[in-house]
Design an enzyme around this catalytic site. Structure first.
Site, PDB file in Angstrom:
ATOM      1  N   HIS A 155       0.844  -1.207   0.000  1.00 24.39           N
ATOM      2  CA  HIS A 155       0.000   0.000   0.000  1.00 24.39           C
ATOM      3  C   HIS A 155       0.885   1.267   0.000  1.00 24.39           C
ATOM      4  CE1 HIS A 155      -3.098   2.807   1.352  1.00 24.39           C
ATOM      5  NE2 HIS A 155      -3.986   1.865   1.403  1.00 24.39           N
ATOM      6  N   GLU A 257      -0.699   1.386  -5.362  1.00 21.38           N
ATOM      7  CA  GLU A 257      -0.524   0.134  -4.610  1.00 21.38           C
ATOM      8  C   GLU A 257      -0.495  -1.085  -5.527  1.00 21.38           C
ATOM      9  OE1 GLU A 257      -3.791   0.205  -1.797  1.00 21.38           O
ATOM     10  OE2 GLU A 257      -3.735   2.390  -1.881  1.00 21.38           O
TER      11      GLU A 257
HETATM   12  O1  TA6 Z   1      -5.971   2.502  -0.542  1.00 18.43           O
HETATM   13  C1  TA6 Z   1      -7.262   2.130  -0.630  1.00 18.43           C
HETATM   14  C2  TA6 Z   1      -7.959   2.080   0.727  1.00 18.43           C
HETATM   15  O2  TA6 Z   1      -8.638   0.852   0.847  1.00 18.43           O
HETATM   16  C3  TA6 Z   1      -8.891   3.280   0.879  1.00 18.43           C
HETATM   17  O3  TA6 Z   1     -10.243   2.891   0.746  1.00 18.43           O
HETATM   18  C4  TA6 Z   1      -8.573   3.823   2.281  1.00 18.43           C
HETATM   19  O4  TA6 Z   1      -9.354   3.164   3.254  1.00 18.43           O
HETATM   20  C5  TA6 Z   1      -7.090   3.481   2.374  1.00 18.43           C
HETATM   21  O5  TA6 Z   1      -7.009   2.160   1.826  1.00 18.43           O
HETATM   22  C6  TA6 Z   1      -6.485   3.626   3.740  1.00 18.43           C
HETATM   23  O6  TA6 Z   1      -6.907   2.590   4.581  1.00 18.43           O
HETATM   24  P1  TA6 Z   1      -6.445   2.646   6.143  1.00 18.43           P
HETATM   25  O7  TA6 Z   1      -7.094   1.474   6.781  1.00 18.43           O
HETATM   26  O8  TA6 Z   1      -4.946   2.542   6.156  1.00 18.43           O
HETATM   27  O9  TA6 Z   1      -6.907   3.986   6.639  1.00 18.43           O
END
Ligand code: TA6
Length: 283
Positions: A155, A257
């Site tokens: 991510h 990601e």
């Molecule tokens: O990067 C995509 C995602 O799933 C978004 O929907 C947002 O929730 C992000 O990840 C961050 O997630 P987190 O749980 O780290 O706040």
């Protein structure tokens, strides 16, 4: 002859900081197998990390390259993005080679994981830095007797001078799921994606190299075996709602990601899988 690195700390958390002979550096926290910093040789930090990120046991850290495993987002019964990013991993090695540096971290199943995900596995993250490139490999072995299936993602929070001037090339023609609009089967028409609002998209079969360009910065992004790419920026309202990110910091980052979401990885007993993401600083 390689040189081993002593364990280090980052914001009070156990970490491994590696450096290549050419000056490239990276720091990986043992919690989550979480790359939290990468500085290519002769260049500035390339990863965004929120100045209000929470560094504490069991807490997800806002920035760097969180490892999402065995679930992505809320797509299943497990905690958001799975358990790997908030559990302690084992540092297996951290060494400097002739022209690079390498560290390997491992997460194996435990009572904690088996309680919520009844599988035996070994997950390993290998991080290699050299010059202006970082290579990450996430490998999973099914060490149990039964098949298992997982989603995964690296991510990556990529640092930007200013989102307004950033363009992401390489997605044109790909089908994507728009999580903001709640629409599937959208098609990317832009040759250069620019962000002017909240973006949360899962691009399918995104196997081409991508280029993240700003006026004075270009980062090449490549993937192998990660067949999807997620692009996320919270924009203003979502950013204000995030307790661990300053209200305006969405201008300084874009998540690109490497992911396996649409086609989860299925492993028979004893089978292994490995996915890779490489980031190379072009300018
Ligand atoms: O990067 C995509 C995602 O799933 C978004 O929907 C947002 O929730 C992000 O990840 C961050 O997630 P987190 O749980 O780290 O706040």
């Amino acid at each position: 002859m390689s040189k081993a690195f002593a364990p280090s700390k980052h914001q009070g958390m156990d970490a491994s900081t590696i450096s290549a002979p050419d000056g490239a550096r990276a720091t990986v926290m043992l919690q989550g197998g979480h790359v939290i910093s990468w500085q290519p040789a002769g260049a500035a930090e390339q990863l965004y990390c929120s100045p209000t990120a929470v560094f504490a046991p069991g807490k997800a850290v806002r920035g760097g390259i969180p490892v999402c495993f065995p679930q992505f987002g809320p797509r299943g019964p497990l905690p958001q993005h799975g358990f790997a990013r908030t559990l302690p991993w084992q540092l297996m090695m951290a060494e400097q080679g002739k022209d690079d540096a390498l560290c390997v971290l491992r997460l194996s199943d435990s009572e904690v994981t088996r309680k919520i995900w009844p599988h035996a596995f070994v997950l390993e993250l290998t991080v290699r830095i050299s010059g202006r490139r970082i290579d990450l490999e996430l490998a999973c072995e099914n060490t149990g007797e039964q098949p298992l299936e997982f989603m995964a993602a690296l991510h990556s929070y990529l640092r930007l001078e200013d989102l307004t001037d950033a363009r992401l090339h390489g997605l044109q023609g790909l089908s994507y799921e728009d999580m903001v609009a709640g629409k599937k089967d959208q098609v990317e028409t832009a040759d250069a994606l620019r962000v002017s609002g909240e973006v949360d998209r899962v691009y399918a079969h995104a196997t081409r190299a991508l280029m993240l360009r700003e006026p004075k910065h270009a980062l090449r992004i490549e993937h192998e075996e990660f067949t999807d790419v997620v692009v996320w920026n919270p924009w203003s309202d979502r950013c204000v709602a995030l307790p661990d990110m300053p209200d305006d910091d969405y201008h300084q980052m874009l998540c690109v990601e490497a992911a396996r979401i649409n086609e989860p990885v299925r492993l028979a007993a004893g089978e292994e899988w490995a996915g890779r993401q490489s980031l190379s600083l072009d300018t």
